[in-house]
Design a protein around this motif. Structure first.
Motif, PDB file in Angstrom:
ATOM      1  N   ALA A  13      25.949   0.262 -11.849  1.00 56.90           N
ATOM      2  CA  ALA A  13      26.959  -0.937 -11.336  1.00 56.90           C
ATOM      3  C   ALA A  13      26.445  -2.153 -11.288  1.00 56.90           C
ATOM      4  O   ALA A  13      27.365  -2.985 -11.945  1.00 56.90           O
ATOM      5  N   PHE A  14      25.106  -2.384 -11.245  1.00 57.77           N
ATOM      6  CA  PHE A  14      24.596  -3.922 -11.304  1.00 57.77           C
ATOM      7  C   PHE A  14      24.684  -4.214 -12.567  1.00 57.77           C
ATOM      8  O   PHE A  14      25.122  -5.397 -13.128  1.00 57.77           O
ATOM      9  N   VAL A  15      24.341  -3.485 -13.241  1.00 60.97           N
ATOM     10  CA  VAL A  15      24.114  -3.901 -14.695  1.00 60.97           C
ATOM     11  C   VAL A  15      25.410  -3.953 -15.538  1.00 60.97           C
ATOM     12  O   VAL A  15      25.465  -5.120 -16.227  1.00 60.97           O
ATOM     13  N   GLN A  16      26.182  -3.149 -15.341  1.00 62.47           N
ATOM     14  CA  GLN A  16      27.575  -3.076 -15.810  1.00 62.47           C
ATOM     15  C   GLN A  16      28.066  -4.346 -15.337  1.00 62.47           C
ATOM     16  O   GLN A  16      28.806  -5.320 -16.157  1.00 62.47           O
ATOM     17  N   ASP A  17      27.953  -4.796 -14.186  1.00 56.53           N
ATOM     18  CA  ASP A  17      28.935  -5.913 -13.379  1.00 56.53           C
ATOM     19  C   ASP A  17      28.243  -7.243 -14.117  1.00 56.53           C
ATOM     20  O   ASP A  17      29.075  -8.077 -14.349  1.00 56.53           O
ATOM     21  N   ILE A  18      26.933  -7.341 -14.622  1.00 56.74           N
ATOM     22  CA  ILE A  18      26.251  -8.658 -15.115  1.00 56.74           C
ATOM     23  C   ILE A  18      26.876  -8.476 -16.247  1.00 56.74           C
ATOM     24  O   ILE A  18      27.273  -9.829 -17.004  1.00 56.74           O
ATOM     25  N   LEU A  19      26.971  -7.244 -17.287  1.00 56.26           N
ATOM     26  CA  LEU A  19      27.391  -7.399 -18.498  1.00 56.26           C
ATOM     27  C   LEU A  19      29.184  -7.756 -18.631  1.00 56.26           C
ATOM     28  O   LEU A  19      29.581  -8.306 -19.507  1.00 56.26           O
ATOM     29  N   GLU A  20      29.853  -6.939 -17.513  1.00 54.99           N
ATOM     30  CA  GLU A  20      31.115  -7.543 -17.723  1.00 54.99           C
ATOM     31  C   GLU A  20      31.367  -8.814 -17.506  1.00 54.99           C
ATOM     32  O   GLU A  20      32.174  -9.586 -18.103  1.00 54.99           O
ATOM     33  N   LYS A  21      30.782  -9.588 -16.758  1.00 52.70           N
ATOM     34  CA  LYS A  21      30.896 -11.388 -16.512  1.00 52.70           C
ATOM     35  C   LYS A  21      30.422 -11.727 -17.606  1.00 52.70           C
ATOM     36  O   LYS A  21      31.069 -12.890 -18.084  1.00 52.70           O
ATOM     37  N   VAL A  69      21.719  -1.020 -25.313  1.00 48.77           N
ATOM     38  CA  VAL A  69      22.837  -0.331 -25.088  1.00 48.77           C
ATOM     39  C   VAL A  69      23.051   0.298 -23.820  1.00 48.77           C
ATOM     40  O   VAL A  69      21.956   0.849 -23.629  1.00 48.77           O
ATOM     41  N   LEU A  70      23.848  -0.282 -23.193  1.00 38.16           N
ATOM     42  CA  LEU A  70      24.096   0.309 -21.774  1.00 38.16           C
ATOM     43  C   LEU A  70      25.159   1.598 -22.001  1.00 38.16           C
ATOM     44  O   LEU A  70      26.265   1.194 -22.598  1.00 38.16           O
ATOM     45  N   LEU A  71      24.762   2.751 -21.925  1.00 40.61           N
ATOM     46  CA  LEU A  71      25.706   3.841 -22.287  1.00 40.61           C
ATOM     47  C   LEU A  71      26.240   4.711 -20.961  1.00 40.61           C
ATOM     48  O   LEU A  71      25.492   4.971 -20.212  1.00 40.61           O
ATOM     49  N   TRP A  72      27.552   4.789 -20.923  1.00 39.91           N
ATOM     50  CA  TRP A  72      27.988   5.624 -19.878  1.00 39.91           C
ATOM     51  C   TRP A  72      28.895   6.864 -20.177  1.00 39.91           C
ATOM     52  O   TRP A  72      29.403   7.463 -19.467  1.00 39.91           O
ATOM     53  N   GLU A  73      29.162   6.867 -21.503  1.00 40.98           N
ATOM     54  CA  GLU A  73      29.934   8.102 -21.985  1.00 40.98           C
ATOM     55  C   GLU A  73      29.418   8.192 -23.523  1.00 40.98           C
ATOM     56  O   GLU A  73      29.261   7.508 -24.314  1.00 40.98           O
ATOM     57  N   LEU A 126      19.942   3.190 -20.247  1.00 44.62           N
ATOM     58  CA  LEU A 126      20.026   2.029 -21.112  1.00 44.62           C
ATOM     59  C   LEU A 126      18.826   2.348 -22.315  1.00 44.62           C
ATOM     60  O   LEU A 126      17.817   2.227 -21.837  1.00 44.62           O
ATOM     61  N   TYR A 127      19.345   1.896 -23.336  1.00 49.14           N
ATOM     62  CA  TYR A 127      18.396   2.315 -24.614  1.00 49.14           C
ATOM     63  C   TYR A 127      18.138   0.876 -25.061  1.00 49.14           C
ATOM     64  O   TYR A 127      19.053  -0.212 -25.190  1.00 49.14           O
ATOM     65  N   PHE A 128      16.973   0.736 -25.636  1.00 47.93           N
ATOM     66  CA  PHE A 128      16.813  -1.023 -26.005  1.00 47.93           C
ATOM     67  C   PHE A 128      15.296  -0.768 -26.905  1.00 47.93           C
ATOM     68  O   PHE A 128      14.391   0.217 -26.914  1.00 47.93           O
TER      69      PHE A 128
END
Length: 298
Positions: free
Chosen positions: A138-146, A55-59, A78-80
């Motif tokens: 920013a990097f991880v979120q960008d990869i996950l968005e794609k 889980v990538l958590l931003w809120e 990031l939790y794993f």
């Protein structure tokens, strides 16, 4: 106030349930926008997942137990977890982020075997959270968005594309993992430590001696012990014993199995020996541990 500890006769294990066909039954990527995680009852009792969970958590905030450790959820983290650990979610505040789940079957699509050996997958330090700098978020979120766009569209060869995105993501996260957890390890010896821990995870209930694991790894017991000690600061037998204690604590904390039943599950022929073993490593009897930990978190 802490949620009351409720024990159950057994700990269920859940497979990955994918609501659509985009990832088959081995890959799932969900985008969460202020999701309140309290609707599914089985999330609020101890359970295992037979897949990798990230889980990538931003809120959001709340607590999530992994085995007998509680993690207070924080943004930009990031939790794993790896398969078969015990989870328990307490009621959370609405969360936003990405939830990525995948199975060993999906990892097996990587014919090179590289993904399976990455630190974030092997998790030699038994970590469960990565603190991310703004550039990392920013990097991880960008990869996950794609990846999410590809996952949702389900175009031809989408599993190949998803695997490629996963490869980039896991390599990047493994770099962060190494920075945060194991900066002093040499790569080749760290890989041996990871393989040793993987063998223990697969066989701890059947084999309790270093020599058997050394045979599995085609090494002498002396060499294995030397590398493991140098890499982790602990003896090889200590790793085996700690894995047994972790599982014993899981079962004592989350179930009503007797000490005798737990001893049998962990490969001890004699319950009294298991009790002495547990007390030697924890300074508590199994019964005292069960009572003390449940009282602590009432």
């Amino acid at each position: 106030m802490y949620a009351p500890i409720i024990s159950y006769p057994s700990i269920p294990s859940y497979p990955l349930e994918v609501p659509d066909a985009t990832g088959g039954s081995s890959f799932q990527l969900r985008k969460m926008e202020r999701i309140a995680v309290h609707g599914k009852n089985d999330l609020l009792i101890p359970h295992r997942k037979d897949y990798y969970f990230m889980v990538l958590l931003w809120e959001g905030s709340g607590r999530h137990w992994v085995d007998t450790t509680a993690y207070t959820l924080k943004p930009d983290t990031l939790y794993f977890t790896v398969p078969h650990q015990v989870h328990l979610k307490e009621v959370l505040q609405p969360v936003s982020g990405f939830n990525l789940n995948f199975t060993e079957e999906f990892l097996a699509l990587d014919s090179s075997g590289v993904l399976r050996q990455l630190p974030i997958i092997q998790n030699p330090q038994n970590g469960h959270e990565l603190h991310l700098a703004p550039s990392d978020v920013a990097f991880v979120q960008d990869i996950l968005e794609k990846a999410y766009v590809e996952y949702s569209a389900a175009q031809p060869w989408h599993r190949t594309v998803l695997l490629a995105y996963l490869h980039v993501l896991l390599v990047y996260l493994s770099r962060l993992y190494t920075e945060q957890y194991c900066t002093s390890e040499k790569a080749d010896e760290a890989a041996l430590l990871s393989k040793f821990r993987t063998k223990i995870d697969a066989s701890y209930s059947r084999h309790h001696d270093v020599a058997t694991y050394a045979d599995m790894l085609h090494l002498s017991a002396g060499h294995l012990s030397e590398v493991v000690k140098a890499q982790s600061g602990k003896s090889a037998i200590a790793h085996i014993h700690e894995r047994l204690v972790v599982e014993a604590k899981r079962l004592l904390f989350h179930t009503e199995y007797t000490s005798k039943e737990i001893a049998f599950q962990l490969g001890f022929e004699d319950a009294s020996y298991f009790n002495r073993f547990f007390k030697r490593l924890t300074q508590q009897t199994p019964l005292h541990y069960r009572l003390a930990t449940r009282e602590m978190y009432q």
